[in-house]
Design an enzyme around this catalytic site. Structure first.
Site, PDB file in Angstrom:
ATOM      1  N   CYS A 180      -7.779 -10.930  -0.440  1.00 54.80           N
ATOM      2  CA  CYS A 180      -8.028 -10.600   0.965  1.00 54.80           C
ATOM      3  C   CYS A 180      -8.293 -11.871   1.773  1.00 54.80           C
ATOM      4  CB  CYS A 180      -9.213  -9.641   1.101  1.00 54.80           C
ATOM      5  SG  CYS A 180      -9.533  -9.277   2.830  1.00 54.80           S
TER       6      CYS A 180
ATOM      7  N   ARG B 194      -2.766   6.258   9.673  1.00 54.05           N
ATOM      8  CA  ARG B 194      -2.661   5.844   8.272  1.00 54.05           C
ATOM      9  C   ARG B 194      -2.632   7.049   7.336  1.00 54.05           C
ATOM     10  NH1 ARG B 194      -4.729   0.625   7.742  1.00 54.05           N
ATOM     11  NH2 ARG B 194      -4.125  -0.617   9.542  1.00 54.05           N
TER      12      ARG B 194
ATOM     13  N   LYS C   8      -5.148   0.497  14.450  1.00 54.86           N
ATOM     14  CA  LYS C   8      -5.019   1.485  13.379  1.00 54.86           C
ATOM     15  C   LYS C   8      -5.720   2.791  13.767  1.00 54.86           C
ATOM     16  CE  LYS C   8      -7.269  -1.278  10.496  1.00 54.86           C
ATOM     17  NZ  LYS C   8      -8.076  -1.843   9.391  1.00 54.86           N
TER      18      LYS C   8
ATOM     19  N   CYS D 279     -16.776  -8.819   3.666  1.00 54.05           N
ATOM     20  CA  CYS D 279     -16.880  -9.196   5.085  1.00 54.05           C
ATOM     21  C   CYS D 279     -17.288  -7.937   5.851  1.00 54.05           C
ATOM     22  CB  CYS D 279     -15.554  -9.778   5.590  1.00 54.05           C
ATOM     23  SG  CYS D 279     -14.374  -8.552   6.163  1.00 54.05           S
TER      24      CYS D 279
ATOM     25  N   CYS E 201     -14.998  -3.350  -2.025  1.00 52.64           N
ATOM     26  CA  CYS E 201     -13.662  -3.624  -1.490  1.00 52.64           C
ATOM     27  C   CYS E 201     -13.013  -4.727  -2.314  1.00 52.64           C
ATOM     28  CB  CYS E 201     -13.762  -4.044  -0.036  1.00 52.64           C
ATOM     29  SG  CYS E 201     -14.421  -5.714   0.121  1.00 52.64           S
TER      30      CYS E 201
ATOM     31  N   ARG F 297       0.860  -1.192   0.000  1.00 55.83           N
ATOM     32  CA  ARG F 297       0.000   0.000   0.000  1.00 55.83           C
ATOM     33  C   ARG F 297       0.892   1.237   0.000  1.00 55.83           C
ATOM     34  NH1 ARG F 297      -4.368  -0.346   4.584  1.00 55.83           N
ATOM     35  NH2 ARG F 297      -5.344  -1.928   3.290  1.00 55.83           N
TER      36      ARG F 297
ATOM     37  N   CYS G  27     -14.428  -2.139   4.507  1.00 58.53           N
ATOM     38  CA  CYS G  27     -13.379  -1.390   3.793  1.00 58.53           C
ATOM     39  C   CYS G  27     -13.939  -0.474   2.710  1.00 58.53           C
ATOM     40  CB  CYS G  27     -12.357  -2.340   3.195  1.00 58.53           C
ATOM     41  SG  CYS G  27     -11.477  -3.273   4.461  1.00 58.53           S
TER      42      CYS G  27
ATOM     43  N   LYS H  88      -7.177   6.584  11.918  1.00 55.73           N
ATOM     44  CA  LYS H  88      -7.422   7.218  10.622  1.00 55.73           C
ATOM     45  C   LYS H  88      -7.877   8.665  10.771  1.00 55.73           C
ATOM     46  CE  LYS H  88      -8.440   2.829   8.452  1.00 55.73           C
ATOM     47  NZ  LYS H  88      -9.401   1.998   7.705  1.00 55.73           N
TER      48      LYS H  88
END
Ligand code: SRM
Ligand code: SF4
Length: 554
Positions: A436, A146, A209, A475, A430, A77, A479, A211
């Site tokens: 994934c 991020r 994480k 899922c 996503c 990424r 995302c 954001k």
């Protein structure tokens, strides 16, 4: 109390603590020729360097039958604050995708690039080349702040430039300071006499994480309410007065665990522009110190806030932030989608927002998007901007060069707005399968064909031009921010989806569960009825999300 928590902390906390500032034994693992993988603990640390170890899930069965290990490969990424890249940088990414990746680029829902399918031995040259092009992969994943999002389209006002500058500053400020990244990927020698230090993150970084995003009303193309920390620009008389601060947004949940849920960010006040960095640092440090380090499912900032309370946060903040948190100021958001086509910026330059289906830059039969954008980048004019809706803006194009861009798009048959329904233009999916590891169902590879069928329903009801947001994830991690879609799908099992309805069109209301475990046939049957009713009884400019709420459908 805190002593006990240290003893019970999650495995990941121990891995970070003992990692020598994110080094672990990654270097050794990269050099091991006996496997395409790296050690399990190192794979967790590798995230902080911007890469996920994955394997090709399409080939799982075949490889098992052949008694081979899974086809291990790595996703990378690339971090670009606010999503703005130069043509030169684009050409580097385009070439790397062919040389070391799977020949495609993914524009993500957070304005980053992803490359898939990189073999272990190719990770280092790929990361090195990315850095040589003045981009980086550091901290695009892992328990850190991020990529910072920011509206990438400066057509409205000078304010965009100012806000973009701040987003970059915040993005740089919160990057980890460890030199591990430079040693591992860029061949820097370790300077033992200058020990690593992480003044903000410390040895165990954040619990999870984190954001941050900036938005400039009325556009909410970054989905400000989905972020741990959001800054909403307040503009008065053409001047940037400051920002409303929104905290505790997040989309992820786990099926069957009610203690997890998507949450909209909560506005807590307003700060002046020069207070953005100090308030962000105070908030990040609060999450560092109070976030749950025992249970990772409860470790996001949204749970810290719900656990301790917003009032607690407001009391804790002044102990770490000298500035003034004023009352939240009014603002209005109109849409969380992108505005397609050409618009002229205040400097007279042109910006063309192009729909990129699910963010995948690839050449396909009859639609040579990857080649087209490469040709545009080769012209060496303007810039290329990634949007938070997985789309691309061909930006800063002088008037005289506009026709050159149009010619290339035409030559390579890049789809234009007129061929697409409002629903498709408002769609996101996503990645999900085949890369994934967490996907229960298809998403990116499936949504386009589902949309072909829904398009027929829209046409039958004269709704093809209505802007409706539809989002799918494989899922419940969210995302593609499916909890903020007017029509949301979350994969439950292969070919089965939960259907959610009723988010607002501007991203300030979550949707609600409508039906569970639907097959494609069932999805289409539900939508056939819903769209028919919407066409008949929806008010003239009523958004679909508002309609289903008004009619108490959810
Ligand atoms: Fe995500 C994990 C892809 C944006 C919530 N996300 C993953 C992983 C890395 C799977 C994994 O952990 O093994 C996915 C990699 C798939 C692949 O093969 O590439 C993945 N996430 C993506 C991207 C590429 C989706 C896309 O199609 O664009 C987005 C990359 C963004 C970026 O450039 O940084 C992406 N992920 C998001 C967003 C949207 C956002 O940030 O606005 C969310 C919801 C917001 C949020 O964070 O709450 C999101 N991703 C998650 C979660 C759930 C986190 C949680 O709090 O529960 C996971 C799983 C996890 O962290 O354990 C996850
Ligand atoms: Fe994977 Fe789930 Fe994220 Fe989709 S939502 S990319 S399936 S983690």
């Amino acid at each position: 109390m805190r002593e006990n928590l240290v003893e019970k902390r999650s495995k990941e906390e121990g891995i970070k603590d003992n990692s020598d500032y994110l080094r672990g034994t990654i270097a050794k693992g990269l050099g091991d020729p006996l496997t395409g993988a790296i050690a399990e603990d190192d794979a967790k640390l590798l995230k902080f360097h911007g890469s996920y170890q994955q394997h090709d899930r399409d080939l799982e069965k075949e490889r098992r039958q052949q008694k081979l290990e899974p086809l291990y490969q790595f996703m990378l990424r690339v971090r670009i604050a606010g999503g703005v890249t130069t043509p030169e940088q684009w050409l580097v990414m385009d070439e790397l995708a062919d040389r070391y990746g799977n020949g495609t680029l993914k524009l993500t829902t957070r304005q980053s690039f992803q490359m898939h399918g990189i073999l272990k031995g190719n990770l280092k040259p790929t990361i090195k080349t990315i850095n040589e092009a003045l981009m980086t992969t550091i901290a695009t994943c892992g328990d850190v702040n991020r990529n910072v999002m920011c509206n990438p389209n400066p057509y409205q006002s000078k304010i965009h430039g100012q806000v973009y500058g701040l987003a970059q500053e915040v993005s740089d400020y919160f990057q980890p300071k460890t030199k591990a990244y430079y040693e591992l990927w860029l061949d820097h020698k370790r300077e033992i006499e200058v020990p690593d230090q992480e003044p903000l993150y410390k040895k165990t970084y954040l619990p999870r994480k984190f954001k941050i995003a900036f938005c400039i009303p009325p556009h909410n193309d970054v989905d400000i309410y989905a972020n741990d920390l959001g800054f909403v620009a307040i503009v008065e008389e053409g001047r940037l007065r400051g920002f409303n601060v929104i905290v505790g947004g997040g989309m992820g949940m786990t099926f069957g665990d009610d203690s997890t849920y998507p949450r909209l960010g909560t506005p807590i006040g307003f700060v002046a522009p020069d207070q953005v960095l100090p308030v962000a640092e105070a908030i990040v440090s609060i999450q560092r110190d109070f976030g749950n380090r025992v249970n990772r499912r409860q470790a996001r900032f949204k749970y810290t806030i719900d656990n301790y309370g917003v009032d607690w946060l407001k009391n804790e903040l002044p102990q770490r932030f000298d500035g003034k948190l004023e009352d939240t100021k009014p603002f209005r958001l109109t849409t969380n989608g992108d505005q397609y086509g050409w618009v002229r910026g205040i400097d007279g330059h042109w910006f063309h927002t192009l729909f990129v289906e699910n963010g995948r830059i690839k050449d396909a039969e009859g639609h040579f998007l990857k080649t087209a954008i490469r040709k545009i980048a080769e012209l060496g004019i303007g810039d290329l901007r990634l949007t938070g809706n997985q789309n691309l803006i061909i930006g800063s194009i002088p008037e005289n060069d506009k026709s050159k861009i149009e010619e290339v798009l035409k030559e390579y048959h890049v789809h234009e707005k007129k061929h697409m329904t409002g629903l498709r233009l408002g769609s996101m999916a996503c990645v999900a399968l085949n890369t994934c590891g967490l996907a229960f169902a298809e998403s990116e590879r499936y949504l386009p064909s589902l949309l072909d069928k829904i398009d027929v329903l829209l046409q039958e009801n004269g709704l093809e031009d209505r802007a409706i947001n539809i989002r799918m994830t494989g899922c419940p991690n969210g995302c593609a921010r499916s909890a903020l879609a007017e029509i949301g799908f979350i994969g439950r099992a292969p070919g089965r989806y939960n259907m959610y309805l009723g988010a607002s069109h501007n991203g300030d209301r979550l949707n609600r569960l409508y039906r569970e475990m639907l097959s494609e046939e069932e999805i289409l049957a539900e939508l056939a009825q819903l769209l028919k009713d919407y066409a008949k009884t929806g008010l003239p400019s009523e958004h679909f999300g508002d309609y289903v709420i008004r009619m108490k459908i959810v």
